[in-house]
Design an enzyme around this catalytic site. Structure first.
Site, PDB file in Angstrom:
ATOM      1  NE  ARG A   8     -78.405  83.863  98.961  1.00 17.49           N
ATOM      2  CZ  ARG A   8     -77.132  83.557  98.757  1.00 17.49           C
ATOM      3  NH1 ARG A   8     -76.775  82.846  97.726  1.00 17.49           N
ATOM      4  NH2 ARG A   8     -76.202  83.956  99.604  1.00 17.49           N
ATOM      5  CG  ASN A  14     -71.452  89.746 102.408  1.00 18.99           C
ATOM      6  OD1 ASN A  14     -72.555  89.187 102.464  1.00 18.99           O
ATOM      7  ND2 ASN A  14     -70.568  89.493 101.459  1.00 18.99           N
ATOM      8  NE  ARG A  41     -68.680  79.555 101.465  1.00 20.74           N
ATOM      9  CZ  ARG A  41     -69.544  80.548 101.250  1.00 20.74           C
ATOM     10  NH1 ARG A  41     -70.456  80.424 100.324  1.00 20.74           N
ATOM     11  NH2 ARG A  41     -69.505  81.651 101.961  1.00 20.74           N
ATOM     12  N   PRO A  42     -66.133  75.053 104.613  1.00 22.91           N
ATOM     13  CG  PRO A  42     -63.825  74.745 104.851  1.00 22.91           C
ATOM     14  CD  PRO A  42     -64.871  75.168 103.863  1.00 22.91           C
ATOM     15  CB  ILE A  43     -67.535  76.326 110.069  1.00 25.03           C
ATOM     16  CG1 ILE A  43     -68.052  75.017 110.696  1.00 25.03           C
ATOM     17  CG2 ILE A  43     -68.544  76.920 109.134  1.00 25.03           C
ATOM     18  CD1 ILE A  43     -69.151  75.269 111.743  1.00 25.03           C
ATOM     19  CB  CYS A  53     -72.845  76.708  98.587  1.00 26.39           C
ATOM     20  SG  CYS A  53     -71.561  77.924  98.546  1.00 26.39           S
TER      21      CYS A  53
HETATM   22  N1  EPU Z   1     -62.447  78.654 104.972  1.00 24.11           N
HETATM   23  C1  EPU Z   1     -61.910  77.553 105.603  1.00 24.11           C
HETATM   24  N2  EPU Z   1     -62.317  77.268 106.872  1.00 24.11           N
HETATM   25  C2  EPU Z   1     -63.207  78.039 107.544  1.00 24.11           C
HETATM   26  C3  EPU Z   1     -63.766  79.165 106.903  1.00 24.11           C
HETATM   27  C4  EPU Z   1     -63.353  79.449 105.594  1.00 24.11           C
HETATM   28  O1  EPU Z   1     -61.089  76.828 105.024  1.00 24.11           O
HETATM   29  O2  EPU Z   1     -63.512  77.734 108.703  1.00 24.11           O
HETATM   30  C5  EPU Z   1     -62.030  78.974 103.591  1.00 24.11           C
HETATM   31  C6  EPU Z   1     -63.208  79.062 102.624  1.00 24.11           C
HETATM   32  O3  EPU Z   1     -63.564  77.785 102.130  1.00 24.11           O
HETATM   33  C7  EPU Z   1     -62.658  79.979 101.564  1.00 24.11           C
HETATM   34  C8  EPU Z   1     -61.786  80.946 102.356  1.00 24.11           C
HETATM   35  O4  EPU Z   1     -61.503  80.280 103.598  1.00 24.11           O
HETATM   36  O5  EPU Z   1     -61.848  79.262 100.665  1.00 24.11           O
HETATM   37  C9  EPU Z   1     -62.449  82.281 102.657  1.00 24.11           C
HETATM   38  O6  EPU Z   1     -63.759  82.074 103.176  1.00 24.11           O
HETATM   39  P1  EPU Z   1     -64.429  83.045 104.222  1.00 24.11           P
HETATM   40  O7  EPU Z   1     -64.615  82.332 105.509  1.00 24.11           O
HETATM   41  O8  EPU Z   1     -63.677  84.341 104.273  1.00 24.11           O
HETATM   42  O9  EPU Z   1     -65.850  83.274 103.563  1.00 24.11           O
HETATM   43  P2  EPU Z   1     -67.177  83.604 104.371  1.00 24.11           P
HETATM   44  O10 EPU Z   1     -66.820  84.402 105.541  1.00 24.11           O
HETATM   45  O11 EPU Z   1     -67.955  82.371 104.555  1.00 24.11           O
HETATM   46  C10 EPU Z   1     -67.709  85.908 103.268  1.00 24.11           C
HETATM   47  C11 EPU Z   1     -68.786  86.482 102.407  1.00 24.11           C
HETATM   48  C12 EPU Z   1     -68.681  85.911 101.003  1.00 24.11           C
HETATM   49  C13 EPU Z   1     -67.302  86.243 100.446  1.00 24.11           C
HETATM   50  C14 EPU Z   1     -66.226  85.684 101.376  1.00 24.11           C
HETATM   51  C15 EPU Z   1     -64.808  86.052 100.947  1.00 24.11           C
HETATM   52  C16 EPU Z   1     -70.579  86.919 103.962  1.00 24.11           C
HETATM   53  C17 EPU Z   1     -71.949  86.605 104.412  1.00 24.11           C
HETATM   54  N3  EPU Z   1     -70.087  86.178 102.982  1.00 24.11           N
HETATM   55  O12 EPU Z   1     -67.945  84.502 103.313  1.00 24.11           O
HETATM   56  O13 EPU Z   1     -69.666  86.572 100.235  1.00 24.11           O
HETATM   57  O14 EPU Z   1     -67.157  85.687  99.159  1.00 24.11           O
HETATM   58  O15 EPU Z   1     -66.421  86.206 102.705  1.00 24.11           O
HETATM   59  O16 EPU Z   1     -64.645  87.430 100.874  1.00 24.11           O
HETATM   60  O17 EPU Z   1     -69.960  87.840 104.456  1.00 24.11           O
HETATM   61  C18 EPU Z   1     -71.300  86.822  98.567  1.00 24.11           C
HETATM   62  O18 EPU Z   1     -71.668  87.867  99.138  1.00 24.11           O
HETATM   63  O19 EPU Z   1     -71.688  86.501  97.417  1.00 24.11           O
HETATM   64  C19 EPU Z   1     -70.360  85.938  99.252  1.00 24.11           C
HETATM   65  C20 EPU Z   1     -70.209  84.660  98.911  1.00 24.11           C
END
Ligand code: EPU
Length: 419
Positions: free
Chosen positions: A398, A23, A120-122, A115
Site C-alpha cells: 500500500r 501521503n 480514525r474519526p473525521i 483501523c
Molecule cells: N483526529 C481526530 N479527528 C479528526 C481527524 C483526526 O480526532 O477529524 C485524530 C486522529 O485520530 C489522530 C490525530 O488526530 O489521533 C492525527 O490524525 P490525522 O488526521 O493527522 O491523520 P490522517 O490525516 O488521517 C495522515 C497520514 C497518516 C499519518 C497521519 C499523522 C495520509 C494519507 N495519512 O493521516 O499516514 O500517520 O497523517 O501524521 O496522509 C501512513 O502513511 O502509514 C499513515 C497512517
C-alpha cells in the site's frame, strides 16, 4: 496472499532512489477534481493506495492516464459519490470530500471505520466544512456534506491528539473555491500539506501560510489545470535510513529532501550513526548496535508517528533501555507482539513502549498488520538470525514501492512468494 521471506544477516551498501510521497500524492490527486482542465502530476508512486485513488477519480467521471510515474487527470464532469467498495479499502479516500464540496457543493463518501492503528474519526474535517457553511448527514454508513454556498470562515482544527493532516487538506481544498477568506488555525504543518498548497496555488488558488499553524485562503472563482512534481517520500526515506542503521555499511538515499527528515536523522545521530547530507542525497553509515533512545512522536517537525514502528525495530537491539511514547495514535503498537515473537523485549504501558535491547533477534513467521508495522518487521528481519516470514504483505504494498527489490539492490536477501 503474497508473503516476504527475509534471510537475515546480509549487510547493506549502495544507493537507493526514494519514490514520490504517497501521503502527498493522494490529496494532490484528489485536488485534480477541483478543475475541468487537465492536470499532470509527476513522481506519483506505483502503490495500491494510489491505484485506489485513481479508481475513485475514474468512478467520479475523471479521465485518468498513467505512464511511468506520471498521472494525467481531467475531471471535466464529475459525480459526487465515492463508492464504498473502493473507499473501504483506503481511509485516505476521505480526502475527496473537500474538492467535491468545493466544486459541486456536495459530496458523499462512506464513513471510514476504525483501523488497526486506532480510532480514525473525521469530526475535525466536518468542523472545518461547517465553518464554511456546509452541513453534513450520516446515512447508511455514508457521510454526506452539502452547502448552498460556501463562504470563508475561521476554524481551529486542533483535536485532542493534535492537528489533523488530511483534515487540514480537506478544508483547504474546499475553501479555495469558497467566497471570501478562510483562516485555518492549528493547521497541520506537514510537508505534504505544503506540497498540496503549492499544487493548489499552481492551479490558481490563493493560499498563504501552509507549513505554519495558520493557513489563510482567499477564495477564487475557479481553478485551472496545472503540472506538479510530488515531493520525495520522507517516510520511505526514513525507513531506508533505519535499514541502513540496522544492517548497513554505508547506504545512500537519492532524491530526498533532508530538511523534511531532521527529526529522524537527529534521532539516528543520537543513537550513534553518522549521517551526511549532500544536495538531495543522504548517507548513513552503520556503527554496530545503536545506543538506546527516548523518543516521543509528535506532529511535524517532531518525530513522525509513521516512523515509530521502524524505530522499535532498530532499538530492539540497542545497548540499554529505550522508551518510545506515541502521542498521535496511542494504540499504534500492533508490531510489538510480532517483534516479541522474534525475541525482542518490549513491554507496553499505555502509549509508551519500553524496549530493552537484546543481543539477538531470531527469524520467525510474523503477521503484517498495517503499513508501517509491516515495514518494521522486514527491517527487524534484516538483522535477525535465520528467516523471517512476513505474511499479509499487501499492507506493505500500500505504501512502499518495490521495497523488496530496493532492499535487494542494497544487498539484502529477500524473496517474495506469490500466493
Ligand atoms: N483526529 C481526530 N479527528 C479528526 C481527524 C483526526 O480526532 O477529524 C485524530 C486522529 O485520530 C489522530 C490525530 O488526530 O489521533 C492525527 O490524525 P490525522 O488526521 O493527522 O491523520 P490522517 O490525516 O488521517 C495522515 C497520514 C497518516 C499519518 C497521519 C499523522 C495520509 C494519507 N495519512 O493521516 O499516514 O500517520 O497523517 O501524521 O496522509 C501512513 O502513511 O502509514 C499513515 C497512517
Amino acid at each position: 496472499m503474497d508473503k516476504i521471506l527475509v534471510h537475515g544477516g546480509q549487510s547493506l551498501s549502495g544507493t537507493v532512489k526514494i519514490s514520490g510521497s504517497k501521503n502527498s500524492a493522494l490529496p494532490i490527486l484528489a485536488a485534480t477534481l477541483l478543475t475541468k482542465e487537465p492536470c499532470v502530476i509527476h513522481h506519483v508512486p506505483d502503490l495500491s493506495d494510489i491505484h485506489y485513488m485513481l479508481q475513485i477519480l475514474s468512478h467520479l467521471g475523471a479521465q485518468v492516464e498513467r505512464a511511468s510515474g506520471v498521472v494525467t487527470v481531467q475531471a471535466e464532469k464529475i459525480g459526487t459519490e465515492a463508492p464504498y467498495e473502493i473507499v473501504r479499502k483506503m481511509r485516505a479516500s476521505v480526502c475527496v470530500l473537500g474538492p467535491l464540496l468545493g466544486r459541486e457543493k456536495e459530496a458523499t463518501v462512506s464513513l471510514p471505520g476504525g483501523c488497526v492503528i486506532g480510532d480514525r474519526p473525521i469530526d475535525l474535517h466536518l468542523k472545518g466544512f461547517e465553518a464554511l457553511g456546509a452541513m453534513h448527514r450520516i446515512e447508511q454508513g455514508n457521510v454526506k456534506v452539502f452547502a448552498g454556498q460556501l463562504v470563508g470562515g475561521v476554524v481551529n482544527l486542533r483535536g485532542k491528539l493534535g492537528p489533523t493532516v488530511l483534515g487540514t487538506d480537506n478544508v483547504m481544498m474546499a475553501a479555495v473555491l469558497a467566497e471570501g477568506t478562510t483562516v485555518i488555525d492549528s493547521a497541520a504543518a506537514e510537508p505534504e500539506v505544503v506540497d498540496l498548497a503549492n499544487f493548489l496555488n499552481a492551479m490558481g488558488a490563493k493560499i498563504e501560510g501552509a507549513g505554519t499553524r495558520r493557513i489563510v485562503i482567499e477564495g477564487v472563482k475557479e481553478l485551472h489545470g496545472a503540472e506538479h512534481s510530488v515531493i520525495p517520500d520522507r517516510i520511505e526515506a526514513g525507513t531506508f535510513l533505519v535499514a541502513g542503521a540496522i544492517a548497513g555499511k554505508e547506504v545512500t538515499l537519492k532524491r530526498v529532501d533532508a530538511s523534511h527528515l531532521t527529526a529522524v536523522t537527529d534521532a539516528l545521530v543520537r543513537s550513534g550513526f553518522a549521517i551526511t547530507v549532500n544536495g538531495d542525497s543522504v548517507t548513513i553509515r552503520g556503527n554496530g548496535d545503536p545506543t538506546a533512545l527516548e523518543l516521543t512522536t509528535e506532529p511535524y517537525p517532531g518525530f513522525p508517528t509513521d516512523m515509530q514502528a521502524q524505530m522499535c525495530a532498530l532499538l530492539s537491539k540497542a545497548r540499554g533501555i529505550s522508551v518510545i511514547t506515541e502521542t498521535i495514535f496511542p494504540q499504534r503498537y500492533m508490531h510489538v507482539s510480532e517483534m516479541k515473537r522474534m525475541g525482542a523485549d518490549i513491554s507496553l504501558n499505555g502509549p509508551t513502549a519500553i524496549i530493552k535491547g537484546v543481543e539477538r533477534l531470531s527469524g520467525a513467521p510474523v503477521m503484517a498488520s498495517d503499513l508501517r508495522a509491516s515495514a518494521a518487521l522486514v527491517l527487524a528481519g534484516l538483522k535477525a538470525d535465520g528467516v523471517t516470514e512476513v505474511n499479509r504483505v499487501y499492507h506493505i504494498d500500500r505504501g512502499y514501492e518495490l521495497i523488496d527489490e530496493k532492499l535487494n539492490g542494497l544487498g539484502a536477501n529477500i524473496e517474495r512468494m506469490k500466493a
